[in-house]
Design an enzyme around this catalytic site. Structure first.
Site, mmCIF file in Angstrom:
data_model
loop_
_atom_site.group_PDB
_atom_site.id
_atom_site.type_symbol
_atom_site.label_atom_id
_atom_site.label_comp_id
_atom_site.label_asym_id
_atom_site.label_seq_id
_atom_site.Cartn_x
_atom_site.Cartn_y
_atom_site.Cartn_z
ATOM 1 N N GLY A 63 35.011 49.088 -11.312
ATOM 2 C CA GLY A 63 34.398 49.686 -12.487
ATOM 3 C C GLY A 63 34.144 48.757 -13.462
ATOM 4 N N GLU A 95 27.941 22.603 0.408
ATOM 5 C CA GLU A 95 28.247 21.907 1.641
ATOM 6 C C GLU A 95 27.315 22.495 2.717
ATOM 7 O OE1 GLU A 95 32.063 20.668 2.709
ATOM 8 O OE2 GLU A 95 32.696 20.280 0.836
#
Lengths: 249, 379
Positions: free
Chosen positions: B339, B363
């Site tokens: 939260g 990559e």
């Protein structure tokens, strides 16, 4: 000098403890095993001295009383930097069994310094080091928080009430070490782990010993009670709770 | 089939976990905020041998297998992906590339100090206009007889400042297109190399990322890896292994966020009970656990194939694509479980969520991985 570090194989300190067989045995299922933290610190200090004073410490050996399942723990000690490992093939049933097995092997070798952790983190017995020195008829120094070799002489420091005591002892002796002897255990390097594959690990068959202790039952501590929050202005309620509920005042 | 790790693999996993928790955790948030490189931590990581952990011991490496590498990458990435990416680039790209395709002289000169951790490496492929499309290299390596003359700019270079040894992918014969590309080992201190400013990134902020400019940089001919024109296959083969590293990094980011969210769910109370006891939270954690297990299995499968010397390009692309996307999903859910606390820095999960995003991009983006995977389906 030749140093021997006695190591126990104990459950990881974050293990959730459970018992089996009507609470007479520790449930080992799924447990991760480690080197007893006090023993690991003793080994760390021995390695630090060996690194700092090349030539002074000829060899560091670790020894464990345990069945074959404890070998990964011994290999870890070798990966950290110990030169040799010895496993005495016996179940470490109680402190006297362990001390007797250790004493038998040590008496046939020539170690100058024998280090033990002050206790093992599983049974907290505080017994093996003292028993071992008695069985070996060697001096022992307990609660060692600092260990050094200066000009070929051993210097030990002990924590005492309100201060620290410096002790010297002839060799061979048994040093029973507590936390403070080294900052934190070493992390094995890749090279150390690789080298541990080929370091000698000798298995010695156990001698017959008496088991003097029988464990009747184990009990877990009571779960921690829920935390109660009390308004800082309400000191009266705090005092009443401490008196009536917690019964500590 | 055996799913059990060896004692040695477990020892490496524990060593990486201990290092991450003891060394990296203490200042990871601060370094992220300040975009500060973990100089001292990297030095210790190198001393422990984590930067060349798979290299043959005869070149001062650790001699470990790829499974061990996956386990170590996951543990380091749970705490600090900026350090993990340095480890991945050194192990998977630079060191593996030189060890596999370099000649003996190059191994003695360049591999040894890299594998022992005395030097750090960087892999220079991406350019301002050549990221996913690696064939379009604009950086040129002009053949001048006994040396190459390097000109151009490389972008998004991990370890650009901390590295001493670069592997630079550059075009020598443009008319031959990708068959004219070479891979050169370049000393970072060569005359004519300048670095752009440290990139102010969304995540992995303490990773040392810069652009690198080459202006008439002389590179000896003997620093070329492989035959003339071998640069493109070199880069592609090297990136196949690189994907295992980044997949494991994404896995670690996800499992790090999961472990924090699980712990929090058993401590935080709402509506009179720990939030784990609310099914909406428990089911989230269940889904996260399944995804992480899937990702871990894909990483280990790719690593196992590589260790068996079997083709692993598709498996590593699957692991990279799945783990990167999974890490994004899992870290987002971890923030949700926390939260409001998840949205502030001290609880780590927002950082892990920012870090996860990059694993979908670098990559080889998730989309590029899908190209690799889908092409393999037709073979």
């Amino acid at each position: 000098m030749k140093i021997l570090v006695c190591i126990s194989n104990v459950p990881d300190t974050t293990t959730k403890i459970k018992f089996t067989d009507n609470n007479t045995a520790f449930d080992q299922a799924g447990v991760q095993w480690i080197i007893n933290p006090w023993d690991e610190l003793a080994l760390t200090r021995a390695l630090d001295i060996k690194d700092a004073q090349a030539g002074m410490v000829e060899e560091i050996t670790v020894i464990n009383v345990g069945l074959a399942a404890t070998e990964p723990t011994i290999r870890k000690a070798l990966a950290i930097g110990a030169d040799k490992g010895i496993r005495i093939n016996a179940e470490p049933k109680d402190a006297f069994t362990v001390a007797s097995q250790l004493a038998d092997v040590i008496s046939k070798e020539s170690f100058d310094i024998i280090l033990c952790g002050i206790e093992s983190s599983d049974s907290n017995g505080n017994n093996v080091g003292g028993m071992l020195s008695e069985l070996l008829d060697m001096p022992s120094v307990s609660s060692v928080s600092h260990f050094d070799i200066k000009d070929g002489k051993v210097e030990l420091k002990r924590e005492i009430d309100g201060g620290q005591e410096t002790v010297s002892t002839p060799i061979p002796f048994v040093g029973i070490v507590q936390k403070g002897i080294a900052k934190e255990p070493r992390i094995p390097s890749m090279r150390g782990i690789m080298g541990a594959r080929t370091k000698p690990l000798q298995v010695i068959e156990a001698i017959q010993t008496e088991t003097l202790t029988e464990f009747a039952t184990y009990d877990l501590p009571k779960p921690k009670a829920a935390c109660k929050k009390i308004d800082p202005d309400n000191v009266k309620e705090l005092v009443q709770l401490l008196h009536n509920e917690a019964k500590v005042i | 089939m055996n799913f059990e790790f060896t004692e040695e693999q477990k020892m490496i996993q524990q060593a990486a976990k201990d290092f991450a928790e003891r060394e990296l955790l203490q200042d990871v948030i601060e370094r992220d905020e300040k975009s500060e490189f973990a100089t001292e931590h990297v030095k210790k990581l190198a001393e422990l041998g984590f930067l060349g952990m798979m290299t043959d011991p005869k070149y001062d490496g650790g001699g470990m297998d790829t499974i061990s590498y996956v386990l170590a990458m996951e543990e380091i990435s749970k705490i600090d992906s900026s350090v993990a990416v340095l480890m991945s680039v050194c192990n998977s790209l630079v060191i593996w590339g030189i060890e596999t395709y370099g000649n003996e002289e190059q191994k003695q000169k360049f591999l040894r100090p890299l594998a022992s951790g005395q030097k750090i490496g960087a892999f220079l492929l991406s350019e301002p206009e050549a990221g996913s499309d690696a064939t379009s290299q604009r950086t040129t390596a002009e053949d001048k007889g006994d040396h190459y003359l390097l000109n151009g700019t490389k972008n998004w270079i991990t370890n650009a400042n901390s590295a001493s040894t670069y592997i630079v992918i550059a075009q020598t014969n443009p008319e031959k297109k990708h068959k004219g590309i070479n891979a050169l080992i370049v000393d970072k201190n060569s005359a004519g190399i300048t670095l752009g400013p440290h990139e102010n990134k969304m995540g992995m902020r303490s990773s040392d990322t810069h652009s690198v400019m080459f202006n008439d940089v002389k590179v000896p001919k003997e620093n070329r890896i492989g035959e003339d024109g071998f640069g493109f296959p070199f880069a592609m083969k090297t990136l196949e292994g690189g994907r295992i590293g980044i997949a494991s990094q994404a896995l670690g980011i996800a499992s790090g966020a999961f472990e924090r969210a699980l712990k929090y769910s058993m401590e935080r109370k709402a509506f009179g009970t720990e939030i784990f006891n609310h099914q909406s939270v428990a089911f989230k954690l269940s889904d996260m656990a399944v995804k992480i297990e899937n990702g871990r299995n894909l990483c280990l499968k790719a690593a196992w194939l590589k260790d068996q010397h079997l083709p692993y390009g598709t498996a590593s692309a699957m692991a990279k694509q799945y783990c990167a996307d999974m890490a994004m999903e899992v870290t987002t859910e971890a923030v949700q479980i926390f939260g409001g606390y998840g949205y502030v820095r001290e609880y780590h999960v927002e950082r892990l969520m920012r870090e996860a995003k990059l694993t979908q991009i670098y990559e080889g983006t998730s989309e590029v991985q899908k190209i690799v995977i889908s092409r393999s389906l037709l073979k």
